[in-house]
Design a protein around this motif. Structure first.
Motif, mmCIF file in Angstrom:
data_model
loop_
_atom_site.group_PDB
_atom_site.id
_atom_site.type_symbol
_atom_site.label_atom_id
_atom_site.label_comp_id
_atom_site.label_asym_id
_atom_site.label_seq_id
_atom_site.Cartn_x
_atom_site.Cartn_y
_atom_site.Cartn_z
ATOM 1 N N VAL A 204 23.817 -24.168 12.031
ATOM 2 C CA VAL A 204 24.261 -24.526 10.681
ATOM 3 C C VAL A 204 25.730 -24.140 10.533
ATOM 4 N N GLU A 205 26.540 -25.074 10.070
ATOM 5 C CA GLU A 205 27.966 -24.818 9.878
ATOM 6 C C GLU A 205 28.209 -24.451 8.419
ATOM 7 N N PRO A 206 28.740 -23.258 8.158
ATOM 8 C CA PRO A 206 29.020 -22.878 6.758
ATOM 9 C C PRO A 206 30.173 -23.681 6.189
ATOM 10 N N LEU A 207 30.143 -23.895 4.917
ATOM 11 C CA LEU A 207 31.238 -24.586 4.244
ATOM 12 C C LEU A 207 32.440 -23.664 4.197
ATOM 13 N N SER A 208 33.596 -24.216 4.487
ATOM 14 C CA SER A 208 34.812 -23.402 4.523
ATOM 15 C C SER A 208 35.280 -23.093 3.117
ATOM 16 N N PHE A 209 35.778 -21.888 2.970
ATOM 17 C CA PHE A 209 36.375 -21.518 1.696
ATOM 18 C C PHE A 209 37.738 -22.184 1.576
ATOM 19 N N ARG A 210 38.000 -22.667 0.394
ATOM 20 C CA ARG A 210 39.301 -23.271 0.137
ATOM 21 C C ARG A 210 40.183 -22.272 -0.592
ATOM 22 N N ALA A 211 41.373 -22.135 -0.096
ATOM 23 C CA ALA A 211 42.317 -21.226 -0.747
ATOM 24 C C ALA A 211 42.778 -21.852 -2.052
ATOM 25 N N VAL A 212 42.559 -21.151 -3.128
ATOM 26 C CA VAL A 212 42.969 -21.644 -4.450
ATOM 27 C C VAL A 212 44.215 -20.885 -4.867
ATOM 28 N N PRO A 213 45.365 -21.535 -4.879
ATOM 29 C CA PRO A 213 46.596 -20.819 -5.225
ATOM 30 C C PRO A 213 46.559 -20.348 -6.664
ATOM 31 N N THR A 214 47.019 -19.158 -6.861
ATOM 32 C CA THR A 214 47.110 -18.598 -8.200
ATOM 33 C C THR A 214 48.474 -18.902 -8.768
ATOM 34 N N PRO A 215 48.569 -19.652 -9.842
ATOM 35 C CA PRO A 215 49.885 -19.996 -10.378
ATOM 36 C C PRO A 215 50.614 -18.761 -10.851
ATOM 37 N N ALA A 216 51.913 -18.824 -10.660
ATOM 38 C CA ALA A 216 52.732 -17.709 -11.124
ATOM 39 C C ALA A 216 52.636 -17.629 -12.634
ATOM 40 N N SER A 217 52.268 -16.487 -13.119
ATOM 41 C CA SER A 217 52.065 -16.317 -14.556
ATOM 42 C C SER A 217 53.163 -15.449 -15.125
ATOM 43 N N PRO A 218 54.036 -16.009 -15.918
ATOM 44 C CA PRO A 218 55.037 -15.177 -16.564
ATOM 45 C C PRO A 218 54.381 -14.271 -17.578
ATOM 46 N N ALA A 219 55.156 -13.350 -18.094
ATOM 47 C CA ALA A 219 54.616 -12.450 -19.115
ATOM 48 C C ALA A 219 54.061 -13.290 -20.247
ATOM 49 N N PRO A 220 52.825 -13.040 -20.657
ATOM 50 C CA PRO A 220 52.195 -13.883 -21.683
ATOM 51 C C PRO A 220 52.998 -13.895 -22.971
ATOM 52 N N ALA A 221 53.196 -15.101 -23.485
ATOM 53 C CA ALA A 221 53.940 -15.223 -24.737
ATOM 54 C C ALA A 221 53.087 -14.725 -25.885
ATOM 55 N N ARG A 222 53.742 -14.092 -26.830
ATOM 56 C CA ARG A 222 52.999 -13.561 -27.970
ATOM 57 C C ARG A 222 52.427 -14.685 -28.802
ATOM 58 N N ASP A 223 53.179 -15.770 -28.929
ATOM 59 C CA ASP A 223 52.723 -16.886 -29.749
ATOM 60 C C ASP A 223 53.125 -18.176 -29.059
ATOM 61 N N PRO A 224 52.418 -18.576 -28.004
ATOM 62 C CA PRO A 224 52.828 -19.764 -27.249
ATOM 63 C C PRO A 224 52.826 -21.032 -28.082
ATOM 64 N N PHE A 225 51.822 -21.193 -28.958
ATOM 65 C CA PHE A 225 51.793 -22.416 -29.748
ATOM 66 C C PHE A 225 52.962 -22.451 -30.726
ATOM 67 N N GLY A 226 53.346 -21.282 -31.238
ATOM 68 C CA GLY A 226 54.520 -21.228 -32.110
ATOM 69 C C GLY A 226 55.776 -21.654 -31.374
ATOM 70 N N GLN A 227 55.875 -21.279 -30.090
ATOM 71 C CA GLN A 227 57.042 -21.695 -29.310
ATOM 72 C C GLN A 227 57.044 -23.198 -29.082
ATOM 73 N N VAL A 228 55.861 -23.758 -28.839
ATOM 74 C CA VAL A 228 55.776 -25.203 -28.668
ATOM 75 C C VAL A 228 56.182 -25.916 -29.954
ATOM 76 N N LEU A 229 55.729 -25.409 -31.094
ATOM 77 C CA LEU A 229 56.135 -26.017 -32.365
ATOM 78 C C LEU A 229 57.647 -25.932 -32.536
ATOM 79 N N GLY A 230 58.237 -24.830 -32.091
ATOM 80 C CA GLY A 230 59.694 -24.695 -32.187
ATOM 81 C C GLY A 230 60.404 -25.753 -31.371
ATOM 82 N N LYS A 231 59.874 -26.005 -30.156
ATOM 83 C CA LYS A 231 60.488 -27.040 -29.325
ATOM 84 C C LYS A 231 60.311 -28.418 -29.961
#
Length: 690
Positions: A204-231
């Motif tokens: 039996v051949e096991p299924l290979s694990f796929r490497a899932v890249p972790t996106p670079a996460s900047p410091a979480p914005a305090r109010d991301p939706f507020g920033q989007v509204l500003g833009k």
């Protein structure tokens, strides 16, 4: 060979070996208890160990049989988990189906979760390999934890459920589960490794694990939706909104591409691509002049809908419904500047409300989900058809959604009326017992016999609850029966003088009549009530005949004190925790310091979120489930949840909820709203490397 047959074939040896595995776990547990008992210095701990050992020595064979049976059933069910999930339905709640998760069940769930974590820590690599083999045997293309029928929680639940055959109190049984869980983790590690070697030898051949890249996460914005509204606000045209010529015709054309006749999307559709028509608006139609009102505004709104339509938490039909509003939201932005300044604009609130209400549904056949989506599709169709949408239109639509949800919630509660009334009776009984305890603590008379104490806290509490249900909490009959407790307690103390004895003689006929009337409400058997009344009659006779304390000789006073001392204290600790406050879900770190100001404020903040309609992720009955809070009792002592995974509604006591919370086993499902999630992803894309 088909995938189900391959899985069945290769796991048959595992199923055949489950009885031996159960015997090994029980034997290792007993040996571990024997070894630990010698090192314990605290008498109470030794007593719990000895109790567990005695139960195993006497009933170990029963536990082995029960454990093996539960394991076999659990593994077989897990082998067909997808079919079971598809076939599960949510029916009407019956009272006998109501599962009450109290402190004892919470403690059991906590031990089960600890067992799962122990197994995962002890057998981390072996478990990963088993998951890869199980995915291959199922013919799947990705490795899913749930696809492994030998996953730790399957064994942990079987261990917990099977231990109930042992005649043990809660404390020694939790100790037994803790010990057995550790031993089972060690043995499972060996079993996992042996299984993998066997499957490898069989080719039996096991299924290979796929490497899932972790996106670079900047410091979480305090109010991301507020920033989007500003833009968006910065990108909006200055001054009065101007609609370029030909724009309305182009918007109408794009709106038709996502017309209502393309809905609903099948609930079980695996992948549904909802077009982002705002992207097409940025490029002029063939042979036509540019019609975009503002390229940057359209681009930002398009990116926001990109994230919404790609949100993995949304079911395909929910994405379709929300995607139907793309053009309408742009129209609002062109005509209503407040959309770009207010996070509480009805447009954003409507999108979030639809998404959050659907967040907890996993069973695509759930009639509640399909009914809600059918309603929302019609509503969204009407909204999208308006060529000049504004805040008022969306506010009305939001109100319609809220009214629909409230109406369905009332229907659900009405279907569960018997269960809710049962919980209300339990809560009233607990309140009455609390009042009685307070009265007993203030009692200045001689000790009350255990039989009378049991009568007051048992049958008479049932009488009062029944009276409240029939006549209301403020009814005259209820008031008279409540007052009977005061009269009864007063009548059980020695009469100090002739006036007291005369008052007692006058009171007895009326008090006896009320006692009889109350016991009629609950249909107390004649023999039981006769025993209670006989004991009361004997005590009353004694109090009316014996001399008052001030008439006693010194020798009699000394004898009275000795009798009272020998009879023990009036009130004893029932072992219940002190009821400090309602302690709803709060961050675990703060729960570790419940007396701090920060902890108090955090508890209050989480308490405000314990409202019907909120979805939670919680560990109940040995598994993680997504559950919606459907009802909260008046004093927040009981919470009624509805969960698809468990299969029926269940209630939870406040203390059980608190215990799960302290262990990190309950949390709000959506820590961020749909728009917050979309804004987070959008800002990462905008601020990321170009």
């Amino acid at each position: 060979m088909t995938a189900p047959h391959a899985l069945q074939l290769h796991l048959e040896p595992v199923l055949a070996g489950l009885p031996d595995f159960a015997r090994r776990v029980v034997a290792a547990t007993l040996e571990s208890l024997r070894s630990s008992s010698m090192a314990l210095a605290v008498a109470q701990d030794r007593q719990q160990v000895f109790a567990a050992m005695e139960a195993l020595n006497r009933h170990g064979a029963r536990w082995v049989e029960s454990f093996a049976s539960h394991l076999d059933q659990a593994v077989r069910e897990a082998m067909d988990d997808r079919a079971a999930a598809r076939g599960r339905s949510i029916g009407r709640l019956r009272v006998d189906e109501l599962t009450l998760v109290d402190e004892r069940q919470a403690e059991e769930d906590i031990e089960t979760s600890r067992t799962v974590m122990q197994i995962e820590e002890l057998a981390e690599w072996e478990l990963r390999e088993v998951q890869a083999y199980m995915a291959a045997l199922r013919g799947e293309t990705t490795i899913r934890r749930e696809a492994n029928p030998l996953r730790p929680e399957v064994y942990a639940r079987a261990l917990s459920h099977s231990s109930r055959v042992l005649p043990l109190d809660t404390a020694p049984r939790m100790l037994l589960l803790r010990t057995a869980g550790s031993e089972m983790g060690r043995l499972l590690r060996e079993a996992y490794a042996s299984l993998c070697r066997g499957l490898e030898q069989k080719g039996v051949e096991p299924l290979s694990f796929r490497a899932v890249p972790t996106p670079a996460s900047p410091a979480p914005a305090r109010d991301p939706f507020g920033q989007v509204l500003g833009k968006l606000r910065a990108a909006a045209p200055a001054g009065a909104p101007a609609v370029p010529g030909g724009l309305e015709a182009r918007l109408a054309e794009l709106n038709r591409r996502i017309a209502p006749d393309s809905l609903p999307v099948p609930l079980d559709a695996p992948h549904v691509t909802v077009p982002n028509v705002l992207q097409q608006l940025q490029a002029p139609a063939a042979g036509a002049a540019p019609t975009s009102p503002d390229p940057e505004l359209v681009s930002l709104l398009s990116k926001l809908f990109d994230q919404i339509l790609a949100d993995p938490r949304l079911l395909p039909p929910v994405r379709s419904v929300l995607g139907r509003l793309q053009v309408s939201v742009l129209r609002v932005a062109l005509q209503d500047p407040t959309l770009l300044t207010e996070q509480q604009h009805p447009t954003w609130l409507l999108l979030d409300r639809i998404a959050s209400h659907c967040a907890g549904y996993a069973d695509v056949k759930d009639e509640r989900l399909s009914g809600f989506l059918a309603f929302v599709e019609q509503l969204v169709g009407r909204v999208a058809a308006q060529d000049k949408p504004d805040a008022t239109l969306y506010r009305r639509a939001l109100q319609e959604v809220n009214d629909y949800i409230d109406a369905k919630a009332r229907e659900a509660i009405e279907r569960s009326r018997a269960a809710v009334e049962k919980l209300q009776r339990i809560e009233r009984a607990e309140q009455l017992r609390s009042v009685l305890r307070q009265q007993m603590r203030q009692w200045q008379g001689p000790p009350i016999s255990q039989s009378l104490r049991d009568f007051l806290f048992g049958p008479w509490v049932d009488v009062l609850v029944e009276a409240m249900s029939r006549y209301g909490e403020d009814g005259q009959e209820t008031s008279e029966l409540l007052h009977t407790v005061d009269e009864l307690l007063w009548s059980l103390q020695p009469m100090r003088n002739a006036e007291d004895r005369a008052r007692l003689r006058a009171l007895l006929p009326l008090m006896t009549e009320r006692l009889q009337r109350g016991l009629d409400l609950i249909g107390m058997p004649t023999e039981q009530r006769a025993a209670v009344l006989a004991e009361l009659r004997a005590m009353h006779t004694k109090h009316m005949r014996e001399p008052a304390p001030e008439d006693l000789t010194p020798e009699q006073l000394v004898q009275r004190l000795r009798e009272e001392e020998d009879s023990g204290p009036l009130w004893f600790d029932s072992g219940e925790d002190v009821d400090r406050s309602v302690l709803p879900t709060v961050p675990i770190g703060l729960m570790s310091h419940p007396e701090t100001e920060a902890g108090r404020l955090a508890r209050e903040a989480w308490q405000s979120r314990l409202v019907p309609g909120t979805w939670y992720l919680m560990f109940v009955q040995g598994r993680w489930v997504t559950a919606q809070l459907t009802w909260v009792s008046d004093n927040k002592q009981f919470f009624l949840f509805s969960s698809q995974q468990v299969g029926h509604s269940h209630s939870m006591t406040r203390r059980a909820l608190e215990r799960l919370l302290r262990e990190g086993l309950v949390t709000v499902l959506e820590d961020r709203s749909l728009l917050q999630r979309a804004a987070d992803s959008m800002l990462q894309d905008l601020d990321g490397p170009r």
